[in-house]
Design a protein around this motif. Structure first.
Motif: not given
Lengths: 208, 612
Positions: A44, A136-137, A140, A143-144, A147
């Motif tokens: 990503n 978080f959103t 990408l 998010s990654s 995570t």
């Protein structure tokens, strides 16, 4: 566990305690877990449609300016302490095996302190990044990043909990040399969590 | 040391007698009981998956049928696939792992008996969770490999996909815990003299399966986590409008999914490799080649995943690589098939029920293997992908392979597990009905598939040339159902018979036949010493004839692990954690935290409980 039920009668096939083989097996499996998470981050990488970005500044179409997200000095300190904690846990284990209660409690405490600092550093980092516009959103990258480092952080937190449990055992005099394998298992896990960070730190923070 | 105490009546003996009652099963840590629990639970799930299949076949029995709605059809084929793979074939293999690995390597239990109980409870709860979706009218409906975007919140706003992704996550925990346990058991708890290259072939194939589980399951775990984040928290890993890539899901899924098919078939390979020598009265042909071809299959299994994705257009380089690695797998698989045939060659064959199923396995698996090689060619695959040809292929390997192999194992080890011999005539009837029904159901699928009938579509128009073949398939599926009805009748009849099976009814080659049927809790009164492959045949050779029937001894003085209910508490904590996570929006974060606390309580009580 029940290994001793058998060990009392006969040696294991490899001569190693069942629990030691088990923790190595588990770590082998965890390698694939983190390999997949790191791959996901790399796949990503550079595919975010909007900023903020890890290493470059970004100006939104609305004209809002975002600085690069990463701040290397703080995370470098966290990394260094995590690496030192691997040394500390070896010293603690040596203390446990020698029956030196002082070394055991002291070095184990130092290990835990480093782990707590690292987890705290990550909590601070996450909040800080959110304040600077990376939710978080958001994209990408967000998010990654959250995570991958979040799951590593969860592993650190579990490790701290495990080591702290053993530390309480040690304080109550319930971690004699005969039971030092209890600590050795936690230590192996702790080293693994460290090694994973040694990969994550350059891949995520340093390589642009 | 043990023998001296054995003959003396001892006050402690009762502690090692047959414990009965529900509580003894809830708290059991005995690998044999856990094996029976796995088998019974998985067989019920298998029957459910079979009923789902029958409903699908009724719907497809005639063109433009309205027996099932398209929506229900989607739910049933998704649950059929998911159930058969994760709730039937895998746990049926786990039944054999549980029951047989300690017996075949000469151990008294697995390495971690409580972890073993934990695996079972998590599996049971995960299976119930997945099937609870039917109660909400929201069973998973996106197909067993859950491709993005079908799974996105936008296209699947309901609970269907949530049940699937969390259910698989729960089942993954069970599989990983069990894999660590069996791996350590095989590596570390072999009887003296049982070197790796003396292990029974079933134990070898089990060991390889555990390695595959350990390395493949973390990948699907991460994929499911990413999907969960997409659905629950709004990330865009698989959502193109957010920059994500639906193909990433396919890659992650099949990096898990291809090793998974070897997880499904290798235990059956092991079972058949036990059955064929015993009923051919000859040692397994090419033992070392069998071991290394198994290892080679597992290794290659991680390098072929994209052959599931030829139709995505990966380009000539990737297509060529994955085509070649896939074709390469035919070599070790062929080695195995030739070795099984070589085992039978020149043997004095005894066509008992387990042997019939083993031979049926070889024949059916060859057909499935050949159609598999056809898929490995990308141009051919482009014609076959998503048609009934693929459905035919994987049923020949999964049903013709795994289920035939597992059924052979069920007939073979039934007397060991329950002390009663299954009826031979009914067993033979079961075999022939299954063989005929299976081929009636699945062979025509090759033809309708090549004629272009797509899979996963709830009906088809009249006059495309599909009608007759589909009628035959539906009729065949009821012959298959009849075969399993005969099996059920056999089980119930056998249940009422006295427990009088001898220890070694088949003149077996492996250690489980050296002890009474069913085995005592402690398995071996004295841990055996192994002097060669086919350890029991070796003992018989040295004695110059059959061994005497082993006596039932009290087992007093043999130290066995204590029963425990903390594995169950921990498993309930895990289920509660996932359920509350799914209902996060409705019941709030505190319910999740409370479930997590229950989980932690279970773990701590477990860790500090004396194991015995």
């Amino acid at each position: 566990m029940t290994a001793h039920a058998h060990a009392a009668h006969l040696e294991t096939s490899t001569g190693l305690d069942n629990r030691k083989v088990a923790i190595w097996t588990f770590i082998g499996s965890e390698c694939m877990f983190f390999a997949t998470l790191i791959s996901n981050y790399l796949v990503n990488k550079g595919k975010s449609l909007v900023g903020p970005f890890p290493h470059e500044p970004w100006t939104s179409p609305a004209g809002q300016h975002f600085e690069p997200i990463f701040e290397i000095p703080l995370v470098t300190l966290g990394t260094a302490l995590l690496l030192f904690s691997s040394l500390f846990v070896v010293l603690a284990l040596s203390g446990a095996q020698r029956g030196s209660r002082k070394a055991l409690i002291g070095w184990l405490g130092a290990t835990i302190a480093c782990g707590v600092f690292f987890a705290g550093m990550q909590v601070y980092e996450f909040t800080h990044f959110v304040h600077r516009g990376l939710g978080f959103t958001t994209n990408l990258f967000g998010s990654s990043f959250y995570t991958l480092t979040g799951f590593h952080g969860t592993h650190v937190a579990i490790g701290v909990l495990w080591l702290a449990t053993l530390w309480v055992d040690a304080l109550r005099g319930k971690l004699p040399p005969a039971k030092s394998l209890n600590l050795e298992m936690a230590a192996l896990y702790w080293h693994f969590v460290d090694v994973v960070w040694i990969i994550i730190f350059p891949v995520v923070y340093l390589i642009q | 040391m043990a023998t001296r105490v054995l003959d003396q009546p001892h006050a402690h003996a009762a502690a090692h007698g047959e414990k009965t009652g529900l509580w003894s099963w809830i708290t059991t840590v005995d690998h044999k009981r856990i094996g029976v629990l796995y088998g019974a639970t998985a067989f019920i799930f298998f029957l459910m998956g079979g009923i789902e299949a029958l409903l699908l076949r009724i719907q497809l029995g005639s063109p433009e049928n309205t027996f099932l709605s398209p929506d229900l059809y989607n739910q049933l084929f998704t649950m059929h696939g998911t159930t058969m793979i994760f709730l039937a074939v895998m746990p049926l293999s786990a039944m054999f792992f549980n029951y047989l690995i300690p017996l075949q390597i000469g151990a008294r239990d697995v390495a971690f008996p409580r972890l073993n109980a934990f695996s079972y409870w998590v599996f049971l709860l995960g299976g119930l969770f997945l099937n609870a979706s039917f109660l909400f009218g929201a069973a998973p409906d996106q197909g067993w490999f859950g491709y993005a975007n079908l799974t996105s919140k936008q296209y699947s706003p309901g609970l269907n996909v949530d049940f699937w992704m969390l259910g698989l996550q729960i089942l993954g925990i069970a599989s990983l815990a069990a894999a660590v346990n069996f791996f350590v058991t095989i590596v570390n708890m072999r009887a003296p003299g049982m070197t790796l290259m003396r292990m029974p072939m079933f134990v070898w194939m089990s060991l390889i399966t555990q390695v595959l589980l350990l390395l493949a399951f973390p990948v699907i775990t991460v994929a499911l986590i990413l999907l969960m984040y997409d659905r629950f928290f709004g990330s865009a890993f698989f959502v193109p409008s957010g920059g994500g890539d639906p193909l990433l899901w396919q890659h992650l899924f099949w990096i898990f999914g291809h090793p998974e098919v070897y997880i499904l078939i290798l235990p059956a390979f092991g079972i058949v490799s036990e059955v064929l020598p015993v009923f051919s009265r000859k040692p397994l042909f090419g033992y070392a080649a069998m071991v290394f071809s198994g290892v080679f299959i597992a290794f290659l299994g991680f390098g072929v995943w994209s052959h599931h994705m030829f139709s995505t257009g990966m380009g000539p380089l990737a297509d060529t690589f994955f085509a070649l690695t896939t074709m390469l797998i035919a070599i070790p698989t062929g080695v195995k098939i030739f070795n099984w045939i070589g085992t039978m060659w020149g043997g004095s064959l005894q066509y008992r029920t387990p042997m019939l199923f083993a031979i049926g396995f070889i024949a059916m698996f060859i057909i499935g293997g050949l159609s598999g090689v056809m898929h490995s060619s990308p141009p051919a695959d482009l014609q076959q992908t998503d048609t009934y040809f693929v459905v035919a292929h994987f049923h020949y390997v999964l049903f013709g392979g795994s289920i035939f192999g597992l059924t052979a194992g069920a007939y073979y080890w039934w007397p060991k597990m329950f002390g009663r011999m299954l009826n031979e005539r009914l067993g033979q009837l079961h075999f022939w009905l299954m063989l005929i029904g299976f081929n009636l159901t699945f062979f025509p699928m090759h033809f309708v598939g090549l004629h272009g009938m797509p899979r996963r579509v709830y009906t088809y128009p009249e006059g495309l040339g599909f009608d007759l073949m589909n009628q035959i398939e539906t009729a065949g599926s009821f012959v298959l159902a009849l075969a399993f009805l005969v099996f059920l009748v056999n089980i119930f009849q056998t249940w009422r018979k006295p427990r009088n099976a001898p220890a070694d009814p088949w003149n077996g080659a492996t250690l489980e036949w050296a002890i009474p049927s069913p085995p005592p809790e402690f398995n071996f009164a004295e841990i055996p010493t192994v002097h060669g492959r086919d350890a029991l045949w070796e003992q018989k050779r040295q004695r110059g004839g059959p061994l005497p029937e082993p006596a039932r001894v009290s087992g007093a003085g043999i130290h066995m692990p204590n029963p425990s209910y903390w594995p169950l508490v921990t498993a309930v904590g895990i289920l509660a954690f996932f359920v509350t996570l799914m209902m996060l929006a409705k019941i709030g974060i505190w319910a999740v935290i409370a479930s997590f606390a229950l989980l932690l309580l279970g773990v701590y009580k477990w860790a500090y409980e004396p194991a015995g």
